[in-house]
Scaffold this active site. Structure first.
Site, PDB file in Angstrom:
ATOM      1  N   ASP A 134       0.829  -1.209   0.000  1.00  0.00           N
ATOM      2  CA  ASP A 134       0.000   0.000   0.000  1.00  0.00           C
ATOM      3  C   ASP A 134       0.857   1.249   0.000  1.00  0.00           C
ATOM      4  OD1 ASP A 134      -1.761  -2.250   1.289  1.00  0.00           O
ATOM      5  OD2 ASP A 134      -3.073  -0.734   0.412  1.00  0.00           O
TER       6      ASP A 134
HETATM    7  O1  MRU Z   1      -7.590  -2.712   2.916  1.00  0.00           O
HETATM    8  P1  MRU Z   1      -7.441  -3.137   1.489  1.00  0.00           P
HETATM    9  O2  MRU Z   1      -8.202  -4.371   1.151  1.00  0.00           O
HETATM   10  O3  MRU Z   1      -7.694  -2.002   0.533  1.00  0.00           O
HETATM   11  O4  MRU Z   1      -5.908  -3.478   1.390  1.00  0.00           O
HETATM   12  C1  MRU Z   1      -5.305  -3.887   0.195  1.00  0.00           C
HETATM   13  C2  MRU Z   1      -4.009  -4.507   0.497  1.00  0.00           C
HETATM   14  O5  MRU Z   1      -3.404  -4.310   1.502  1.00  0.00           O
HETATM   15  C3  MRU Z   1      -3.505  -5.434  -0.493  1.00  0.00           C
HETATM   16  O6  MRU Z   1      -2.935  -6.513   0.137  1.00  0.00           O
HETATM   17  C4  MRU Z   1      -2.465  -4.967  -1.363  1.00  0.00           C
HETATM   18  O7  MRU Z   1      -1.297  -5.535  -1.133  1.00  0.00           O
HETATM   19  C5  MRU Z   1      -2.263  -3.699  -1.896  1.00  0.00           C
HETATM   20  S1  MRU Z   1      -3.256  -3.549  -3.296  1.00  0.00           S
HETATM   21  C6  MRU Z   1      -2.558  -4.404  -4.638  1.00  0.00           C
END
Ligand code: MRU
Length: 378
Positions: A257
């Protein structure tokens, strides 16, 4: 494979974002895997709510959904009585509002910064407000198509890199959370690497964690893996150590993220524990993410703001949407993300290649970005 309304090659069941100029629909990911329902997004307020409520989630998908929600709003504006500067400040305010929806992923802030540059540049060179809106819409649409191309490159660099390192004939790869077509404009980041290995006949098996408490792994990643006929096994988050001890995993690939300039990486809660386990069992641990997930303004992961979500996600089943499963009155700490230190990361797979450690167990991400994109990094 069918061509969709984005003009992209994809299968409609795995399309989180359906867009054509003037209209945006987001797949309601809270209802997966049981129901495939799309919600109409008419403006930035609908976009903000859809992001905050996890209708759409995943760092790249959030950024694109936000940009397109505003594109739809301005496409359908009946009239705008103002100058190009007024149009620019209207868009700027809406972008700032959209960025406030979720704090941890950097892709949304990055998209907003790039879109603001386009708006300001256009406003400075035109006498019509409509040209500012048009430039904004076109730039937002390009983000949608660019993301798929970037994910395919991540998949191919990642698969190539893992195959060069491999010790067994085929690879078994563990991933956490959802990083696939549903978390991006299509194909996926870490799941893109798994897809590329599978397409090349080099994947023994994918393992996906449930990813408590919102279950992006069991609901979404498992859904994508089954859909693509990829040999895959679901495990509870707490089985990761046992799986590695049984030598059933050759590598871990997760998404991101936000990646700080030293390589510290914020990702879905539980990623840090997977990385610790991988280090103990000598399993290489990779992050797969587009350059838009890298935040060179941060020197380390300590500066990353971690979103804390509602206690309801733990107290009730189905990530807070189902019946009560925890004792009434218990207090809850529910961070949505954690930070894995760069020291536990073997490499960062991007659309421009794989960033490996230079010396002293450190990444030189600034240098990589500069060399591969020509961008000067302050
Ligand atoms: O809280 P989310 O579902 O939006 O989080 C998304 C993530 O953390 C994913 O694992 C991710 O690694 C990033 S998006 C490709």
């Amino acid at each position: 494979m069918a061509s969709d309304s984005n003009g992209l090659e994809s299968d409609s069941t795995l399309q989180s974002i359906r867009y054509k100029r003037g209209s945006l629909q987001l797949l309601d990911q809270r209802k997966l895997p049981l129901e495939t329902t799309y919600l109409d997004i008419r403006d930035s307020t609908d976009g903000w709510n859809a992001i905050r409520d996890m209708v759409v989630r995943g760092a790249p998908a959030i950024a694109i959904a936000a940009a397109l929600a505003l594109a739809v709003e301005v496409s359908n504006l009946e009239a705008f009585n103002g100058s190009p500067d007024d149009a620019a400040s209207f868009l700027k305010k809406k972008l700032e509002y959209l960025v406030s929806s979720r704090p941890t992923a950097v892709n949304l802030a990055d998209a907003s910064t790039k879109l603001k540059e386009v708006i300001l540049k256009t406003a400075a060179t035109t006498s019509e407000a409509s040209n500012v809106f048009q430039a904004y819409i076109e730039a937002a649409e390009i983000m949608l198509t660019d993301d798929v191309a970037s994910n395919k490159a991540i998949g191919s660099y990642g698969a190539g890199f893992l195959l060069n390192q491999k010790k067994s004939l085929k690879l078994s790869v563990l991933t956490h959370c959802n990083t696939g077509s549903l978390a991006t404009a299509g194909y996926g980041t870490a799941l893109g690497v798994i897809r590329a290995l599978h397409t090349g006949g080099d994947l023994e098996r994918a393992y996906c964690t449930e990813t408590r408490p919102f279950n992006q792994g069991s609901r979404l990643t498992a859904f994508e893996l089954v859909h693509d006929n990829i040999p895959a096994t679901l495990i509870v988050d707490s089985a990761v150590g046992a799986l590695m001890k049984a030598r059933r995993v050759d590598a871990v690939v997760v998404g991101a993220d936000r990646v700080a300039s030293n390589g510290d990486t914020a990702n879905k809660i539980g990623t840090y524990s997977v990385a610790l386990s991988a280090r103990h069992h000598n399993v290489p641990f990779y992050v797969a993410a587009p350059l838009t997930s890298i935040d060179l303004s941060l020197s380390s992961g300590e500066e990353i703001i971690i979103e804390e979500r509602s206690p309801k996600e733990l107290l009730h089943s189905r990530g807070g949407l189902g019946e009560q499963v925890a004792a009434s009155g218990i207090s809850v700490w529910n961070p949505a993300f954690d930070v894995t230190p760069a020291s536990l990361i073997s490499g960062i797979i991007t659309e421009k290649g794989v960033i490996t450690k230079t010396s002293a167990d450190a990444f030189d991400i600034r240098d990589f970005v500069h060399k591969t994109t020509g961008q000067s990094c302050a």
